[in-house]
Write a protein that holds these residues in place. Structure first.
Motif, short mmCIF file in Angstrom:
data_model
loop_
_atom_site.label_atom_id
_atom_site.label_comp_id
_atom_site.label_asym_id
_atom_site.label_seq_id
_atom_site.Cartn_x
_atom_site.Cartn_y
_atom_site.Cartn_z
N PHE A 17 1.11 -3.22 -2.90
CA PHE A 17 2.50 -3.27 -3.34
C PHE A 17 2.87 -4.74 -3.46
O PHE A 17 2.86 -5.45 -2.45
CB PHE A 17 3.42 -2.58 -2.33
CG PHE A 17 3.20 -1.09 -2.24
CD1 PHE A 17 3.56 -0.25 -3.28
CD2 PHE A 17 2.64 -0.54 -1.09
CE1 PHE A 17 3.36 1.12 -3.18
CE2 PHE A 17 2.44 0.83 -1.00
CZ PHE A 17 2.81 1.66 -2.04
N ILE A 22 -2.32 -2.47 0.98
CA ILE A 22 -2.10 -1.45 2.02
C ILE A 22 -3.39 -0.64 2.22
O ILE A 22 -3.80 -0.39 3.34
CB ILE A 22 -0.94 -0.52 1.63
CG1 ILE A 22 0.34 -1.32 1.38
CG2 ILE A 22 -0.73 0.56 2.69
CD1 ILE A 22 0.85 -2.10 2.56
N PRO A 41 -2.49 4.28 13.12
CA PRO A 41 -1.25 3.69 13.62
C PRO A 41 -0.12 3.72 12.59
O PRO A 41 -0.38 3.90 11.39
CB PRO A 41 -1.64 2.24 13.92
CG PRO A 41 -3.11 2.19 13.85
CD PRO A 41 -3.60 3.33 13.06
N ASN A 42 1.11 3.52 13.03
CA ASN A 42 2.25 3.42 12.12
C ASN A 42 1.97 2.35 11.08
O ASN A 42 1.50 1.27 11.42
CB ASN A 42 3.52 3.02 12.88
CG ASN A 42 4.04 4.17 13.71
OD1 ASN A 42 3.80 5.32 13.40
ND2 ASN A 42 4.75 3.84 14.78
N GLY A 45 -0.90 3.35 6.30
CA GLY A 45 -1.05 3.69 4.88
C GLY A 45 -1.32 5.17 4.64
O GLY A 45 -1.70 5.57 3.54
N LYS A 46 -1.09 6.00 5.65
CA LYS A 46 -1.38 7.44 5.52
C LYS A 46 -0.52 8.09 4.44
O LYS A 46 -1.02 8.83 3.59
CB LYS A 46 -1.15 8.14 6.88
CG LYS A 46 -1.97 7.53 8.02
CD LYS A 46 -1.71 8.20 9.35
CE LYS A 46 -0.32 8.05 9.90
NZ LYS A 46 0.04 6.66 10.27
N THR A 47 0.79 7.80 4.48
CA THR A 47 1.67 8.40 3.49
C THR A 47 1.37 7.85 2.09
O THR A 47 1.42 8.58 1.09
CB THR A 47 3.15 8.15 3.86
OG1 THR A 47 3.36 8.71 5.16
CG2 THR A 47 4.10 8.80 2.88
N TYR A 57 2.03 7.78 -6.69
CA TYR A 57 1.64 6.40 -6.99
C TYR A 57 0.29 6.40 -7.67
O TYR A 57 -0.56 7.24 -7.39
CB TYR A 57 1.52 5.56 -5.72
CG TYR A 57 2.79 5.39 -4.93
CD1 TYR A 57 4.04 5.45 -5.55
CD2 TYR A 57 2.74 5.16 -3.57
CE1 TYR A 57 5.20 5.28 -4.81
CE2 TYR A 57 3.90 4.98 -2.82
CZ TYR A 57 5.12 5.06 -3.45
OH TYR A 57 6.26 4.90 -2.72
N GLU A 176 3.21 15.20 8.45
CA GLU A 176 3.92 15.37 9.74
C GLU A 176 4.75 16.65 9.80
O GLU A 176 5.97 16.59 9.95
CB GLU A 176 4.80 14.17 10.01
CG GLU A 176 3.99 12.89 10.21
CD GLU A 176 4.83 11.79 10.83
OE1 GLU A 176 5.41 12.07 11.89
OE2 GLU A 176 4.88 10.71 10.26
N HIS A 207 1.03 12.68 13.98
CA HIS A 207 0.99 11.71 15.08
C HIS A 207 0.72 12.37 16.42
O HIS A 207 0.25 11.72 17.35
CB HIS A 207 2.32 10.95 15.16
CG HIS A 207 2.48 9.91 14.11
ND1 HIS A 207 1.86 8.69 14.17
CD2 HIS A 207 3.14 9.91 12.94
CE1 HIS A 207 2.16 7.97 13.10
NE2 HIS A 207 2.94 8.70 12.33
N1 LIG Z 1 6.73 1.98 -2.46
C1 LIG Z 1 6.43 1.01 -1.62
N2 LIG Z 1 6.72 -0.27 -1.89
C2 LIG Z 1 6.40 -1.27 -1.03
N3 LIG Z 1 5.76 -1.07 0.14
C3 LIG Z 1 5.46 0.19 0.48
C4 LIG Z 1 5.76 1.30 -0.38
N4 LIG Z 1 5.32 2.43 0.22
C5 LIG Z 1 4.77 2.06 1.39
N5 LIG Z 1 4.85 0.73 1.55
C6 LIG Z 1 4.35 -0.06 2.69
O1 LIG Z 1 3.03 0.35 2.95
C7 LIG Z 1 2.76 0.32 4.36
C8 LIG Z 1 2.15 1.64 4.76
O2 LIG Z 1 3.17 2.64 4.73
P1 LIG Z 1 2.85 4.17 4.91
O3 LIG Z 1 4.16 4.88 4.91
O4 LIG Z 1 1.85 4.59 3.92
O5 LIG Z 1 2.20 4.17 6.36
P2 LIG Z 1 1.95 5.40 7.35
O6 LIG Z 1 0.57 5.23 7.88
O7 LIG Z 1 2.27 6.68 6.67
O8 LIG Z 1 3.02 5.08 8.46
P3 LIG Z 1 3.78 6.07 9.47
O9 LIG Z 1 2.72 6.60 10.38
O10 LIG Z 1 4.70 5.14 10.18
O11 LIG Z 1 4.47 7.10 8.64
C9 LIG Z 1 4.08 -0.02 5.04
O12 LIG Z 1 4.05 -1.38 5.39
C10 LIG Z 1 5.10 0.26 3.97
O13 LIG Z 1 6.22 -0.58 4.12
#
Ligand SMILES: Nc1ncnc2c1ncn2[C@@H]1O[C@H](COP(=O)(O)OP(=O)(O)OP(=O)(O)O)[C@@H](O)[C@H]1O
Length: 250
Positions: A17, A22, A41-42, A45-47, A57, A176, A207
């Motif tokens: 991004f 990521i 971890p939070n 990048g899972k989502t 995306y 989740e 989680h």
């Molecule tokens: N559309 C976007 N634009 C910019 N940055 C993004 C975008 N989507 C996600 N990110 C960034 O990508 C990183 C990973 O986010 P993501 O939500 O994929 O993590 P996650 O593993 O699902 O976290 P969690 O367990 O907290 O839900 C974060 O730093 C987030 O801010």
């Protein structure tokens, strides 16, 4: 490995991004019928990974194969028609409509029919029957004529799963599904997911490690943009890198 058993194959998937990387080369294989949990971890990048698999995306680079076909960069609509369904957030469903109307909308959209488009009565009946079967499977049969707004939280999550199932997917992605639930609700929804998704392939972000280790038969750990381990719960529990990176002393 038998290729036909692979529902999803992800190769060297990268996503950045605005220059911030990521995902930095995710490799992942999901086999037919698997209950596959992605943990990490939070912010790992899972989502983002889910958003790419479902077409929200586009990857920066890398490839995604679904049932042997390269689907990298296809749109969410096309991927949904091909059988990839992500659980709906209840905020996306029609709050003013009833449980039955919402599930029926899903069943119709799967068949390429628009909401208000009236087919022959016999087809209409068949669609309603299918919707009712799904509603019964998720335990909302007695509530099917209620508006969504009147449902309790756990019931709304069950409805999300019903709408996902109404699309008759091969591959179901749940982000989740137990978030914000009490222990009791969590137990019920996991039992529900396990029961009604049998025979389909499931990828779940979760989680709650109790949920992960009770539901998943395969676990992949995403850390610093790559999958650092993938395998059975037993293998993951004993993986030193996973312990160091994520599970710690648990
Ligand atoms: N559309 C976007 N634009 C910019 N940055 C993004 C975008 N989507 C996600 N990110 C960034 O990508 C990183 C990973 O986010 P993501 O939500 O994929 O993590 P996650 O593993 O699902 O976290 P969690 O367990 O907290 O839900 C974060 O730093 C987030 O801010």
């Amino acid at each position: 490995m038998n290729e036909s058993l692979e529902v999803l194959r992800i190769e060297k998937l990268c996503k950045d991004f605005s220059g911030l990387e990521i995902l930095s080369g995710v490799d992942l294989i999901v086999k037919r019928g698997e209950r596959h949990a992605v943990i990490g971890p939070n912010g790992a990048g899972k989502t983002t990974l889910f958003n790419i698999i479902t077409g929200k995306y586009k990857p920066s680079s890398g490839r995604i194969y679904y049932r042997g076909r390269d689907v990298s960069g296809l749109s969410p609509d096309v991927l949904a028609q091909m059988g990839i369904a992500r659980s709906f957030q209840i905020t996306n469903v029609f709050q003013g409509l009833t449980v039955l109307e919402n599930v029926l909308a899903g069943v119709r959209s799967k068949r390429g029919l628009k909401y208000s488009f009236f087919r022959r009565p016999v087809e209409q009946r068949e669609l309603v029957e299918r919707a009712k079967q799904i509603i019964e499977a998720v335990g909302l049969y007695d509530l099917m004529d209620r508006p969504v707004t009147s449902l309790a939280y756990g019931q709304q999550r069950a409805l999300e799963i019903a709408i996902t199932l109404s699309l008759d997917p091969h591959l179901i992605l749940l982000d989740e599904p137990t978030a914000g639930m009490t222990r009791e609700e969590t137990k019920n929804v996991i039992e529900l997911i396990d029961r009604i998704t049998r025979g389909r392939t499931l990828i779940i972000i979760e989680h709650d490690m109790d949920v992960v280790f009770s539901l998943a038969d395969t676990i992949s750990v995403l850390h610093h943009g790559v999958i650092i381990a993938s395998g059975s719960p037993e293998k993951i529990r004993n993986d030193q890198r996973v312990k160091d990176a994520y599970l710690g002393e648990e």
